[in-house]
Write a protein that holds these residues in place. Structure first.
Motif, PDB file in Angstrom:
ATOM      1  N   PRO A   6       0.806  -1.223   0.000  1.00 31.51           N
ATOM      2  CA  PRO A   6       0.000   0.000   0.000  1.00 31.51           C
ATOM      3  C   PRO A   6       0.841   1.277   0.000  1.00 31.51           C
ATOM      4  N   ILE A   7       2.005   1.219   0.635  1.00 29.69           N
ATOM      5  CA  ILE A   7       2.887   2.393   0.637  1.00 29.69           C
ATOM      6  C   ILE A   7       3.414   2.650  -0.761  1.00 29.69           C
ATOM      7  N   GLY A  11       2.483   5.947  -2.922  1.00 31.32           N
ATOM      8  CA  GLY A  11       3.559   6.785  -3.457  1.00 31.32           C
ATOM      9  C   GLY A  11       3.479   6.922  -4.964  1.00 31.32           C
ATOM     10  N   ALA A  12       3.118   5.841  -5.647  1.00 28.91           N
ATOM     11  CA  ALA A  12       2.975   5.909  -7.104  1.00 28.91           C
ATOM     12  C   ALA A  12       1.808   6.809  -7.500  1.00 28.91           C
ATOM     13  N   PHE A  46       0.183  11.858 -15.426  1.00 30.73           N
ATOM     14  CA  PHE A  46      -0.321  10.947 -14.397  1.00 30.73           C
ATOM     15  C   PHE A  46       0.124   9.517 -14.677  1.00 30.73           C
ATOM     16  N   ILE A  47      -0.030   9.077 -15.913  1.00 31.51           N
ATOM     17  CA  ILE A  47       0.358   7.708 -16.260  1.00 31.51           C
ATOM     18  C   ILE A  47       1.867   7.526 -16.109  1.00 31.51           C
ATOM     19  N   GLY A  48       2.624   8.484 -16.614  1.00 28.87           N
ATOM     20  CA  GLY A  48       4.076   8.403 -16.465  1.00 28.87           C
ATOM     21  C   GLY A  48       4.510   8.439 -15.020  1.00 28.87           C
ATOM     22  N   GLY A  53       6.956   6.257 -10.869  1.00 28.33           N
ATOM     23  CA  GLY A  53       6.948   6.328  -9.402  1.00 28.33           C
ATOM     24  C   GLY A  53       6.829   4.953  -8.770  1.00 28.33           C
ATOM     25  N   GLY A  54       5.953   4.128  -9.305  1.00 32.31           N
ATOM     26  CA  GLY A  54       5.818   2.769  -8.778  1.00 32.31           C
ATOM     27  C   GLY A  54       7.074   1.948  -8.970  1.00 32.31           C
TER      28      GLY A  54
END
Length: 78
Positions: A6-7, A11-12, A46-48, A53-54
């Protein structure tokens, strides 16, 4: 799900929101063309942001876990 997933997902998502905000604010959004362009840049940001980020948060977490495992193995040896 473990505790760390979940973290990573949160974050992503936050990285994706930041990418969307930066994408929308890149150019003025006056008129229809500017508004549509801003929306497309926001969705792309957002997608990038979610993907990068993930991936970066997962990699960082994996590397920190590996370091902790190596440290634990090193301290157990006589």
């Amino acid at each position: 799900m473990t505790l760390i997933e979940p973290i990573i997902f949160t974050g992503a998502a936050l990285t994706g929101v930041a990418g969307a905000i930066l994408g929308i604010r890149a150019d003025p959004i006056w008129g229809l063309a500017g508004f549509v362009g801003g929306a497309v840049r926001g969705v792309g940001g957002f997608i990038g942001g979610v993907v990068l980020g993930g991936a970066s948060l997962y990699t960082l977490t994996f590397m920190l876990g590996g370091l902790l495992v190596l440290k634990a193995r090193y301290t157990r040896k006589p």
